[in-house]
Scaffold this active site. Structure first.
Site, PDB file in Angstrom:
ATOM      1  N   SER A 284      -3.929  -2.687   0.287  1.00 43.53           N
ATOM      2  CA  SER A 284      -3.903  -2.554  -1.165  1.00 43.53           C
ATOM      3  C   SER A 284      -3.244  -3.769  -1.791  1.00 43.53           C
ATOM      4  CB  SER A 284      -3.126  -1.301  -1.578  1.00 43.53           C
ATOM      5  OG  SER A 284      -1.726  -1.538  -1.539  1.00 43.53           O
ATOM      6  N   ASP A 285      -3.648  -4.094  -3.015  1.00 41.19           N
ATOM      7  CA  ASP A 285      -2.863  -5.050  -3.769  1.00 41.19           C
ATOM      8  C   ASP A 285      -1.486  -4.427  -4.007  1.00 41.19           C
ATOM      9  OD1 ASP A 285      -2.121  -7.315  -5.148  1.00 41.19           O
ATOM     10  OD2 ASP A 285      -3.914  -7.375  -6.392  1.00 41.19           O
ATOM     11  N   CYS A 286      -0.504  -5.277  -4.251  1.00 36.44           N
ATOM     12  CA  CYS A 286       0.874  -4.802  -4.247  1.00 36.44           C
ATOM     13  C   CYS A 286       1.175  -3.904  -5.448  1.00 36.44           C
ATOM     14  CB  CYS A 286       1.824  -5.986  -4.188  1.00 36.44           C
ATOM     15  SG  CYS A 286       1.654  -6.889  -2.640  1.00 36.44           S
ATOM     16  N   ALA A 288      -0.567  -1.293  -6.129  1.00 36.87           N
ATOM     17  CA  ALA A 288      -1.786  -0.658  -6.624  1.00 36.87           C
ATOM     18  C   ALA A 288      -1.774   0.841  -6.361  1.00 36.87           C
ATOM     19  CB  ALA A 288      -3.017  -1.298  -5.984  1.00 36.87           C
TER      20      ALA A 288
END
Length: 760
Positions: A284-286, A288
């Site tokens: 995941s993007d941080c 997210a």
């Protein structure tokens, strides 16, 4: 469902120790795993990863579902940080430790500038050098083995703060850039030099627009636009390049957050594109996952953080990055409350461990790439390549003959004015590391023996004292103004509302032009509307440099003085400033309507400078060699046979061009091939990039042959259901921007679906 006792939960908490420093390789000779199949290099990667997962308990698995993984001390697995950055060179971030012999790494131009070279071999070489230096950092305990690069999102809107991280606005160009870069980063196999991570999946291209932020934006995207524009670069990464990892994005797509979206992560990515053969993982993007729960400012897709974690993992995400939003994710609590299954847990860990297996993590000191060291960082080849990329990506937008400047003679002086003329750090852009040197334009010019009268200039300040700049101009033979925008104006978490030239800069340029001295403008950053400059008679030339990296100053001065010749082409449209009032930032549609201008060169025709624009210091003529007049669709498909896994990858006959330098200076030339025609569903795009080739060092009077290779993917249109269809009809290949030559051919027979798109 398997549940953990309160004792087990307490034990799990004790396991979470932050990863510090770089990677520590497991000891497969004498450590706890020496008899485990994971250390058997003759076994398959899948069997090796499965053997490791089989001896991990649930506590250990759950603790390692986050980027800051504690490892498993019982098994000799040290802490591991999955968050490593290398967008255009090894960068400063949590997973990388700088210092000592590893105080610098090569900082190439940003992707937007290297993309302007239209040189795929160069992009692969850049990827190879970055990953070589990254692996050297890792081998010396200063980094880890996976890197969150490249950013392949199409640059849809000129206001986006992260557009400079991408290869540009065109989906096909981004595909080709991703293909070359991932190949360079991961290497030829079977062991990855490092694990590349294509980001941000999917339809991510907004940081903030009013109350809408990347954490709560719901991108409303039609199936046609999703399949045609937003996803092809990720298809290249996953289906065709077998990238080791993909990052899911903050935004939602059609009401479902990307990091909890089974249609995106499972139906399309893993099933339709068969991105399962190496058990590749999704990160995941941080934060997210935090923002898809009930967090303030987020999607509020799920009622709790635990439910958000479960939704993300069940949808196909395997590792959750946490940066600063709220509290760290607690996979154990989510698991204990039944938010995700044992099978999901095991699968997520297996995917991550197989990624490490493929990167040679368990292969011992004699493993491939383990010999890379500080001697492989900042090599002369790397420095030469960084300079070559900067020179090759600079685009000459306007020139009335003033360039190249003849600076010979002791009396010739150049006024260098502007906010980045003597500020090399501005040339790096976002996600940068420490370069071995920074050569700004003033320093580069003086090192070449040029007399420079330097004055700083405004960035966003509306007014200022111009006397010093005007005095410098008056005593100089020519003025070079270094303007545009930088990474304080456009960056992650910061979009723009205007694409006008900064008013203070524009006012100063007008005053400089009034001195009567010829003015050359060199523009940093991405989009600003150059229309005002085109109406100032004494602005004699305009260059675009993007973010040219550690040796950008040298590259600019070499171009200005003729030591190098410009041949770059714009990878994104330069829009008029009025565009931002015509196209709402949040409107994801590509095709125009009576009240909407459309997006990119394919649908928008009122550009200040169009995609593919780029002038030279010489002239070229182009002619097309013989090419068949028609093709039967059935024959094209039959001739492909079983040679490719997917029909859109079937080769189409190449087009041979004679490219003749009719001028007086040696130069590269980028042959661009655009398709146009009324085949397929309406509306029809103005034209679409289908193929390109950079030809090098064409001498005056010389003719070189450019072979434009392409595949059936370049001929297809995407219908409303997302299917990629090869249609009968008349096709015209337009060579160059503006067109210098063209050919027309016909496809006959029945239309053929080359890729049937899964419906949501």
């Amino acid at each position: 469902m398997a549940f953990l006792s309160s004792f087990a939960l307490a034990a799990l908490g004790a396991l979470v120790v932050p990863a510090r420093g770089g990677v520590t390789y497991p000891d497969c000779a004498n450590g706890p795993l020496k008899s485990n199949t994971v250390c058997d290099t003759s076994a398959s990667p899948g069997a090796r990863a499965a053997a490791l997962v089989s001896v991990m308990n649930n506590n250990e698995k759950l603790a390692n579902l986050v980027n800051n993984s504690p490892g498993v001390s019982r098994l000799g697995l040290s802490a591991y940080q999955w968050w490593n950055e290398a967008l255009h060179g090894v960068a400063h971030n949590r997973g990388i430790t700088w210092g000592g012999e590893f105080s610098a790494a090569t900082q190439f131009p940003q992707a937007i500038t290297t993309s302007a070279t239209f040189d795929d071999a160069l992009i692969e070489q850049i990827g190879t050098i970055i990953s070589t230096e990254a692996r050297a950092f890792a081998n010396n305990g200063r980094a880890h083995l996976d890197f969150w690069t490249p950013n392949v999102n199409p640059f849809r809107d000129p206001r986006w703060g992260r557009g400079h991280e991408t290869p540009g606005e065109d989906a096909f160009k981004n595909k080709k850039w991703a293909e070359a870069f991932v190949k360079g980063m991961q290497g030829p196999g079977p062991t990855h030099r490092v694990i590349a991570t294509c980001k941000h999946y999917a339809a991510y291209d907004l940081e903030n627009s009013g109350s809408t932020t990347r954490f709560n934006f719901d991108a409303k995207v039609s199936t046609q636009d999703l399949a045609e524009y937003y996803l092809p670069p990720f298809q290249q990464c996953a289906r065709d390049s077998k990238v080791g990892s993909i990052m899911c994005s903050y935004n939602a797509v059609n009401e479902i957050p990307a990091c909890a979206n089974p249609y995106l992560m499972d139906t399309i990515l893993r099933k339709h594109w068969n991105w399962t053969d190496e058990h590749q993982y999704i990160v995941s993007d941080c934060d997210a996952v935090y923002y898809l729960g009930n967090a303030n400012g987020g999607h509020r897709y799920k009622p709790s953080y635990a439910a958000a974690i479960g939704a993300s993992l069940e949808a196909g995400c395997d590792n959750m990055c946490w940066a600063t939003g709220g509290t760290a994710p607690d996979p154990a609590s989510a698991f204990n409350s039944g938010q995700f299954s044992q099978t999901t847990l095991d699968t997520a860990i297996l995917r991550q461990m197989q990624g490490l297996v493929l990167a040679g993590y368990f292969d011992g000191p004699g493993g491939m790439y383990r010999n890379l060291s500080v001697a492989d960082v900042n090599t002369q080849t790397a420095q030469d390549t960084a300079l070559k990329a900067a020179e090759g990506g600079i685009v000459l937008l306007k020139n009335d003959g003033i360039l190249p400047l003849s600076v010979n003679g002791s009396n010739f002086q150049v006024a260098m004015i502007g906010f980045w003329a003597n500020a090399a750090d501005k040339m790096l852009g976002g996600y940068s590391g420490s370069p071995p040197f920074n050569h700004d334009p003033v320093t580069a010019a003086r090192s070449m023996g040029i007399t420079v009268n330097y004055v700083n200039g405004p960035l966003t300040q509306p007014n200022g004292d111009t006397s010093a700049a005007l005095n410098a101009a008056q005593k100089s033979n020519a003025v070079v103004f270094f303007g545009g925008i930088d990474n304080t104006v456009e960056k992650e978490s910061q979009d723009r509302t205007s694409i006008e030239w900064p008013s203070g800069q524009l006012a100063l340029i007008r005053r400089l032009a009034e001195t009567g001295k010829p003015v050359i403008v060199v523009r940093l950053g991405t989009h600003v509307d150059d229309t005002p400059l085109l109406s100032i008679p004494n602005v004699r030339a305009i260059l675009w440099a993007g973010y040219p990296g550690q040796d950008g100053g040298t590259a600019v001065v070499k171009i200005i003085t003729g030591l190098a010749s410009p041949a770059g082409r714009l990878p994104a449209t330069v829009y008029p400033s009025s565009y931002t009032s015509q196209a709402p930032f949040t409107n994801m549609a590509l095709r125009p309507s009576s009240s909407y201008p459309g997006r990119t060169y394919r649908w928008y025709s009122n550009a200040v400078f169009p995609f593919g624009h780029g002038l030279h210091y010489t002239n070229f003529s182009v002619s097309v060699r013989d090419f068949p007049a028609s093709f039967a669709i059935a024959d094209l498909l039959a001739s492909c046979g079983d040679s490719v896994a997917y029909l859109d990858l079937c080769p189409f006959p190449s087009v041979s061009l004679n490219v003749t330098n009719t001028g007086t200076r040696v130069s590269d030339y980028v042959a661009l091939g655009f398709l146009s025609g009324d085949f397929g569903p309406s509306p029809h795009p103005i034209k679409t990039l289908a193929t390109y080739k950079r030809v090098f060092n064409i001498e005056p009077g010389e003719t070189q042959v450019a072979e434009l290779d392409w595949k059936l993917e370049s001929l297809v249109r995407v219908d409303e259901k997302g299917n990629r269809v090869l249609y009968p009809g008349t096709y015209t290949l337009l060579v160059d921007q503006p067109t210098l030559a063209n050919i027309t051919f016909i496809l006959t027979g029945e239309e053929a679906v080359l890729d049937s798109w899964p419906q949501p």
